[in-house]
Scaffold this active site. Structure first.
Site, PDB file in Angstrom:
ATOM      1  N   TYR A 161       1.115  -1.086  -0.186  1.00 39.13           N
ATOM      2  CA  TYR A 161       0.253  -0.223  -0.074  1.00 39.13           C
ATOM      3  C   TYR A 161       1.156   1.190   0.302  1.00 39.13           C
ATOM      4  CZ  TYR A 161      -3.977  -2.986   1.416  1.00 39.13           C
ATOM      5  OH  TYR A 161      -4.534  -4.385   1.863  1.00 39.13           O
TER       6      TYR A 161
ATOM      7  N   HIS B 249       0.212 -11.774   1.453  1.00 37.17           N
ATOM      8  CA  HIS B 249      -0.808 -10.938   0.607  1.00 37.17           C
ATOM      9  C   HIS B 249      -1.933 -11.881  -0.507  1.00 37.17           C
ATOM     10  CE1 HIS B 249      -1.608  -6.316  -0.024  1.00 37.17           C
ATOM     11  NE2 HIS B 249      -3.039  -7.250  -0.329  1.00 37.17           N
TER      12      HIS B 249
ATOM     13  N   SER C 286     -12.762  -4.731   1.938  1.00 37.37           N
ATOM     14  CA  SER C 286     -13.677  -4.251   0.977  1.00 37.37           C
ATOM     15  C   SER C 286     -14.819  -4.306   1.432  1.00 37.37           C
ATOM     16  CB  SER C 286     -13.457  -4.822  -0.621  1.00 37.37           C
ATOM     17  OG  SER C 286     -11.847  -4.081  -0.661  1.00 37.37           O
ATOM     18  N   PRO C 287     -15.013  -4.448   2.217  1.00 35.66           N
ATOM     19  CA  PRO C 287     -16.496  -4.046   3.102  1.00 35.66           C
ATOM     20  C   PRO C 287     -17.568  -4.219   2.602  1.00 35.66           C
ATOM     21  CG  PRO C 287     -15.590  -3.872   5.084  1.00 35.66           C
ATOM     22  CD  PRO C 287     -14.767  -3.715   4.208  1.00 35.66           C
TER      23      PRO C 287
ATOM     24  N   ARG D 233     -15.707  -1.021  -1.546  1.00 42.23           N
ATOM     25  CA  ARG D 233     -14.741   0.014  -2.291  1.00 42.23           C
ATOM     26  C   ARG D 233     -15.676   1.554  -2.093  1.00 42.23           C
ATOM     27  NH1 ARG D 233     -14.029  -5.183  -4.690  1.00 42.23           N
ATOM     28  NH2 ARG D 233     -11.503  -5.637  -4.765  1.00 42.23           N
ATOM     29  N   GLY D 234     -16.688   1.402  -0.359  1.00 43.95           N
ATOM     30  CA  GLY D 234     -17.451   2.414  -0.862  1.00 43.95           C
ATOM     31  C   GLY D 234     -19.097   2.188  -1.877  1.00 43.95           C
ATOM     32  N   PHE D 235     -18.655   1.066  -3.109  1.00 50.66           N
ATOM     33  CA  PHE D 235     -20.129   1.288  -3.741  1.00 50.66           C
ATOM     34  C   PHE D 235     -21.208   1.415  -3.074  1.00 50.66           C
ATOM     35  CE2 PHE D 235     -22.973  -0.443  -6.440  1.00 50.66           C
ATOM     36  CZ  PHE D 235     -23.048   0.020  -7.249  1.00 50.66           C
TER      37      PHE D 235
HETATM   38  N1  LIG Z   1      -6.293  -8.293   1.969  1.00 48.68           N
HETATM   39  C1  LIG Z   1      -6.608  -7.851   0.308  1.00 48.68           C
HETATM   40  O1  LIG Z   1      -6.215  -8.644  -1.172  1.00 48.68           O
HETATM   41  C2  LIG Z   1      -6.744  -6.065   0.058  1.00 48.68           C
HETATM   42  C3  LIG Z   1      -7.654  -5.796  -0.520  1.00 48.68           C
HETATM   43  C4  LIG Z   1      -8.259  -4.547  -0.328  1.00 48.68           C
HETATM   44  C5  LIG Z   1      -8.270  -3.865   0.737  1.00 48.68           C
HETATM   45  N2  LIG Z   1      -7.737  -4.719   1.678  1.00 48.68           N
HETATM   46  C6  LIG Z   1      -7.585  -4.066   3.016  1.00 48.68           C
HETATM   47  O2  LIG Z   1      -9.083  -3.435   3.352  1.00 48.68           O
HETATM   48  C7  LIG Z   1      -9.225  -1.962   3.908  1.00 48.68           C
HETATM   49  C8  LIG Z   1     -10.580  -1.771   3.588  1.00 48.68           C
HETATM   50  O3  LIG Z   1     -11.054  -2.137   2.154  1.00 48.68           O
HETATM   51  P1  LIG Z   1     -11.381  -0.364   0.863  1.00 48.68           P
HETATM   52  O4  LIG Z   1     -10.459   0.641   1.305  1.00 48.68           O
HETATM   53  O5  LIG Z   1     -11.227  -1.674  -1.218  1.00 48.68           O
HETATM   54  O6  LIG Z   1     -12.891  -1.460   0.613  1.00 48.68           O
HETATM   55  P2  LIG Z   1     -14.137  -0.779   2.165  1.00 48.68           P
HETATM   56  O7  LIG Z   1     -13.761  -0.159   3.164  1.00 48.68           O
HETATM   57  O8  LIG Z   1     -15.390  -1.354   1.313  1.00 48.68           O
HETATM   58  O9  LIG Z   1     -14.862   1.018   1.072  1.00 48.68           O
HETATM   59  C9  LIG Z   1     -13.827   2.008   1.143  1.00 48.68           C
HETATM   60  C10 LIG Z   1     -14.438   3.184   1.224  1.00 48.68           C
HETATM   61  O10 LIG Z   1     -15.505   2.914   1.259  1.00 48.68           O
HETATM   62  C11 LIG Z   1     -15.538   4.529   1.374  1.00 48.68           C
HETATM   63  N3  LIG Z   1     -16.716   4.438   2.512  1.00 48.68           N
HETATM   64  C12 LIG Z   1     -16.395   4.068   4.070  1.00 48.68           C
HETATM   65  N4  LIG Z   1     -17.374   4.197   4.703  1.00 48.68           N
HETATM   66  C13 LIG Z   1     -18.490   4.407   4.335  1.00 48.68           C
HETATM   67  C14 LIG Z   1     -19.725   4.936   4.210  1.00 48.68           C
HETATM   68  N5  LIG Z   1     -20.265   5.002   5.774  1.00 48.68           N
HETATM   69  N6  LIG Z   1     -20.672   5.600   4.010  1.00 48.68           N
HETATM   70  C15 LIG Z   1     -19.990   5.864   2.236  1.00 48.68           C
HETATM   71  N7  LIG Z   1     -18.712   5.708   2.176  1.00 48.68           N
HETATM   72  C16 LIG Z   1     -18.373   5.173   3.185  1.00 48.68           C
HETATM   73  C17 LIG Z   1     -14.710   5.819   1.970  1.00 48.68           C
HETATM   74  O11 LIG Z   1     -14.864   6.554   1.889  1.00 48.68           O
HETATM   75  P3  LIG Z   1     -14.831   8.012   2.435  1.00 48.68           P
HETATM   76  O12 LIG Z   1     -13.077   8.097   2.674  1.00 48.68           O
HETATM   77  O13 LIG Z   1     -15.168   9.248   1.588  1.00 48.68           O
HETATM   78  O14 LIG Z   1     -15.334   7.181   3.707  1.00 48.68           O
HETATM   79  C18 LIG Z   1     -13.830   4.350   1.029  1.00 48.68           C
HETATM   80  O15 LIG Z   1     -13.713   4.806  -0.200  1.00 48.68           O
HETATM   81  C19 LIG Z   1      -8.367  -1.887   3.198  1.00 48.68           C
HETATM   82  O16 LIG Z   1      -7.947  -0.694   3.763  1.00 48.68           O
HETATM   83  C20 LIG Z   1      -7.568  -2.976   3.924  1.00 48.68           C
HETATM   84  O17 LIG Z   1      -6.558  -2.910   4.168  1.00 48.68           O
HETATM   85  C21 LIG Z   1      -7.121  -6.141   1.911  1.00 48.68           C
END
Ligand SMILES: NC(=O)c1ccc[n+]([C@@H]2O[C@H](COP(=O)([O-])OP(=O)(O)OC[C@H]3O[C@@H](n4cnc5c(N)ncnc54)[C@H](OP(=O)(O)O)[C@@H]3O)[C@@H](O)[C@H]2O)c1
Length: 380
Positions: free
Chosen positions: A106, A174, A254-255, A258-260
């Site tokens: 990252y 990873h 990405s629960p 990814r924001g969707f």
């Molecule tokens: N192991 C792997 O291969 C892998 C891959 C991807 C990710 N990850 C881990 O998973 C974590 C989370 O994944 P992610 O960032 O991909 O996806 P995510 O947590 O599903 O979504 C994050 C996005 O959602 C938005 N968000 C958060 N809370 C919200 C809410 N209440 N309402 C509307 N939008 C909201 C955030 O924007 P704002 O900043 O505007 O809130 C951000 O852009 C990462 O930080 C990483 O540590 C691991």
């Protein structure tokens, strides 16, 4: 004297229409509180619920929701400056979050550096998980995998420095490395645990067979893979089954997709071409977003009678699946952090979750979650 209330025909018709509309609404859950947005809610939500990932010597207790740090420097378009990110990470600790997730790739490196600066002062009460595997040379990702034992050891030492720790509390592989037998990876971690450099370990996006082989050498604390309302492969590919059987925790990444699933993205949303992988994902083309917004509409309908936002439904659904599941949503905003934390309080009847799943199953999702080259790295 006529004691009929003096009510004009127009007012009467309007009132009657409103009453009919209310009668047509779906039955309202017994108690509905305005939870979010809650501009007058001065109470800072505390995440007091804990969950245990792994068992026996591999057991690790964490808050029911973690915090994904990735988007604070990487892959989620514009982010606030370092000072603001550090403040938000401290606020997450204050709110009871005890699991923070980062990785060497990252940035690369910038995310671990941020996590180290912000979170090392709390090292006695929180867990910072990081990940090795993607090759990084001179601060740049090469696109290759490197999980050779000597590389894992070097990455471990470098992560310890960036995170300002003496021991890595949680070290994930990873991605699977087809050049290195999984037993060698697990054996290297076993040695690092014996030496006190690593406390617990996990793997991301691996198959159930790989999990069994790795766990036999060194018990795993958690598997971290993509899992949310729009991507449920782990329910059918044996991964959740093997975690349940062996007592391994599961961390959905990405629960909120990814924001969707949070509902703030639409077909006009533009992603930073230099810092956002969503522009490469088939589900995030404008056409796919426009089509897939039907899913968010279902979440809005489901949430409006229950006082829940779409993000809270997405997180609450995951938390309800099993008490050894700990989602790690990422955010750059205090309002979203607080909204997400409140998902730990969502309590719905099994029948309500079933209704939601039934509604969603009628929608055909457009676009795969990963392009072919990234999909080729998972499920090994
Ligand atoms: N192991 C792997 O291969 C892998 C891959 C991807 C990710 N990850 C881990 O998973 C974590 C989370 O994944 P992610 O960032 O991909 O996806 P995510 O947590 O599903 O979504 C994050 C996005 O959602 C938005 N968000 C958060 N809370 C919200 C809410 N209440 N309402 C509307 N939008 C909201 C955030 O924007 P704002 O900043 O505007 O809130 C951000 O852009 C990462 O930080 C990483 O540590 C691991």
């Amino acid at each position: 004297m006529n004691d009929t209330p003096n009510i004009s025909r127009r007012v009467f018709l309007k009132t009657a229409a409103a009453a009919a509309a209310i009668a047509a609404l779906p039955p309202i859950a017994k108690k509905t509180y305005a939870r979010n947005p809650a501009p007058n809610d001065n109470v800072c939500p505390m995440l007091s619920q804990k969950r245990t990932l792994g068992k026996g010597t591999a057991a690790m207790e964490v808050s029911a929701l973690g915090f994904g740090v990735m988007g604070m420097t990487y892959n989620r378009s514009r982010h606030p400056d370092k000072k603001q990110c550090i403040r938000l990470l401290h606020q997450a600790v204050d709110h009871g979050v005890t699991l923070f997730d980062t990785a060497i790739i990252y940035g690369p490196l910038s995310n671990e550096l941020l996590a180290g600066e912000a979170l090392s002062p709390f090292k006695d009460k929180i867990i910072v998980s990081t990940k090795f595997g993607h090759e990084v040379i001179n601060g740049k990702g090469t696109g290759r995998q490197d999980s050779r034992p000597e590389t894992i050891r070097r990455y471990c030492e470098e992560s310890l420095k960036r995170l300002r720790l003496d021991t890595l509390p949680m070290f994930y592989q990873h991605r699977f490395d087809s050049q290195v037998p999984v037993e060698d990876v697990a054996g290297t971690i076993k040695d690092l645990i014996r030496e006190g450099k690593v406390l617990h370990w996990g793997m991301c996006e691996v198959s159930s067979e790989t999990i069994r082989k790795a766990h036999a050498v060194q018990p795993l604390t958690a598997i971290q893979s993509e899992y949310h309302l729009m991507h449920r492969d782990v329910e059918t590919n044996g991964v959740l089954d093997v975690c349940r059987e062996l007592g391994i925790g599961f961390v959905p990444y990405s629960p909120i997709n990814r924001g969707f699933l949070g509902g703030n993205i639409n077909e006009y949303t533009r992603f930073d071409p230099d810092n956002d992988n969503r522009q490469t994902l088939p589900r995030f083309t404008p056409e796919a977003i426009r089509r897939n917004l039907q899913i968010v509409e279902v979440l809005n309908r489901f949430g409006r009678t229950r006082g829940l936002t779409p993000a809270q439904i997405a997180l609450g659904w995951l938390l309800n699946k099993a008490d050894w599941i700990v989602p790690i949503p990422g955010t750059t905003k205090l309002a979203h952090l607080e909204e997400n934390i409140r998902a730990a309080d969502v309590r719905l009847q099994p029948q309500e979750w079933k209704t939601l799943e039934n509604e969603l199953s009628k929608i055909k999702i457009m676009g795969s979650r990963y392009p072919a080259d990234q999909q080729a790295l998972v499920g090994k």
